[in-house]
Design a protein around this motif. Structure first.
Motif, mmCIF file in Angstrom:
data_model
loop_
_atom_site.group_PDB
_atom_site.id
_atom_site.type_symbol
_atom_site.label_atom_id
_atom_site.label_comp_id
_atom_site.label_asym_id
_atom_site.label_seq_id
_atom_site.Cartn_x
_atom_site.Cartn_y
_atom_site.Cartn_z
ATOM 1 N N MET A 1 4.634 22.430 27.522
ATOM 2 C CA MET A 1 5.389 22.796 26.524
ATOM 3 C C MET A 1 6.731 23.385 27.191
ATOM 4 S SD MET A 1 4.894 25.301 23.149
ATOM 5 C CE MET A 1 3.421 24.296 22.427
ATOM 6 N N THR A 2 7.806 22.937 26.826
ATOM 7 C CA THR A 2 8.983 23.623 27.585
ATOM 8 C C THR A 2 9.472 25.011 26.890
ATOM 9 O OG1 THR A 2 10.698 22.476 26.024
ATOM 10 C CG2 THR A 2 9.685 20.969 27.907
ATOM 11 N N THR A 3 10.259 25.594 27.768
ATOM 12 C CA THR A 3 10.739 27.049 27.365
ATOM 13 C C THR A 3 11.450 26.804 25.884
ATOM 14 O OG1 THR A 3 10.751 27.421 29.586
ATOM 15 C CG2 THR A 3 11.752 28.970 27.904
ATOM 16 N N GLU A 4 12.347 25.572 25.762
ATOM 17 C CA GLU A 4 12.897 25.769 24.460
ATOM 18 C C GLU A 4 12.221 25.486 23.517
ATOM 19 O OE1 GLU A 4 16.350 22.871 22.566
ATOM 20 O OE2 GLU A 4 16.096 22.786 24.892
ATOM 21 N N THR A 5 10.908 24.462 23.636
ATOM 22 C CA THR A 5 10.070 24.119 22.582
ATOM 23 C C THR A 5 9.177 25.449 22.273
ATOM 24 O OG1 THR A 5 9.739 21.978 23.398
ATOM 25 C CG2 THR A 5 8.206 22.792 22.093
ATOM 26 N N GLN A 6 9.059 26.316 23.001
ATOM 27 C CA GLN A 6 8.362 27.573 22.949
ATOM 28 C C GLN A 6 9.075 28.479 22.107
ATOM 29 O OE1 GLN A 6 7.412 28.685 27.158
ATOM 30 N NE2 GLN A 6 5.116 27.962 26.679
ATOM 31 N N GLN A 10 8.385 29.849 18.542
ATOM 32 C CA GLN A 10 8.148 31.347 18.195
ATOM 33 C C GLN A 10 9.172 31.809 17.212
ATOM 34 O OE1 GLN A 10 9.717 34.051 21.266
ATOM 35 N NE2 GLN A 10 8.438 35.744 20.496
ATOM 36 N N MET A 11 10.299 31.323 17.025
ATOM 37 C CA MET A 11 11.242 31.473 16.027
ATOM 38 C C MET A 11 10.690 30.975 14.406
ATOM 39 S SD MET A 11 15.188 30.732 17.343
ATOM 40 C CE MET A 11 14.910 29.242 18.335
#
Length: 184
Positions: A1-6, A10-11
Motif C-alpha cells: 500500500m502506497t503512502t498516498e493510499t494510506q 486514514q482520512m
C-alpha cells in the motif's frame, strides 16, 4: 500500500468515525475542521463519495441531507429498529399535513395565505405543533397592514424527510393527480 493510499484511507477513517458518532448531520465545514492540513472541498466530496460507495452493501448508508452528511440505517431495517423504541411516532392530522404541505410548496406564506388555500381557519395548535417540531419557523413579516408573520420550513424539516433541498420534494402535480384518481 502506497503512502498516498494510506493517507486517503486514514482520512476516510476519520470521516467515518466522525459521521458515525455525530448526533446530527455534519456540514462540509464541520468535516473540514477534522483535518489539520487545509483540504479542498472537492477532495472532501470525493472522499465522502468513496465512503458512500464503501458502505453501499452494508446495513448503514451515508446520505446527504439539508444540513450536511449523516449515516442512517437502510430502509429495510426500519421495522426492526422501531422495536427498540416502542413509543409510537407522532401522528399528524390531515389538517396539520395540509398546512405543512402548503408551507413547504408555497413558502414563505402567512396564516391568511394558508387559510385562503385550505378554505378554513388555521388552528393555532397546528402552527404551534409544527413550530415545536422545528419543521416550520417564522422568517419575517409581510410588509402589509398588520404585518402578518411569514412561515417557511426549516433544515430540520428537510433532514427529517431525508431531503437536501426543497427541490427534492415531489412535484405538486403528483398529489393533484393522486387526488383526482381517488375521487373517481
Amino acid at each position: 500500500m502506497t503512502t498516498e493510499t494510506q493517507n486517503i484511507q486514514q482520512m476516510k477513517n476519520i470521516l467515518e468515525a466522525a459521521l458515525l458518532t455525530a448526533g446530527e448531520p455534519l456540514s462540509l465545514d464541520d468535516l473540514l475542521r477534522l483535518f489539520v492540513e487545509r483540504m479542498e472541498r472537492a477532495t472532501l466530496r470525493m472522499l465522502l463519495d468513496e465512503l458512500k460507495t464503501d458502505w453501499q452493501s452494508g446495513t448503514m448508508e451515508l446520505v446527504q441531507v439539508a444540513s450536511g452528511w449523516r449515516f442512517q440505517a437502510r430502509e429495510e431495517y426500519a421495522g426492526f429498529l422501531a422495536r427498540l423504541n416502542p413509543d409510537r411516532p407522532q401522528r399528524y392530522s390531515r389538517a396539520a399535513l395540509e398546512t405543512l404541505a402548503i408551507i413547504a410548496y408555497r413558502q414563505p406564506v402567512t396564516r391568511g395565505d394558508i387559510e385562503e388555500i385550505r378554505g378554513v381557519a388555521v388552528n393555532p395548535n397546528i402552527m404551534r405543533q409544527l413550530i415545536e417540531r422545528n419543521w416550520v419557523d417564522v422568517i419575517g413579516q409581510r410588509d402589509v397592514p398588520g404585518r402578518p408573520s411569514l412561515y417557511a420550513t426549516t433544515k430540520t424539516f428537510l433532514d427529517d424527510l431525508g431531503l437536501t433541498s426543497l427541490a427534492d420534494l415531489p412535484p405538486m402535480e403528483t398529489f393533484t393527480q393522486a387526488e383526482i384518481q381517488l375521487d373517481l
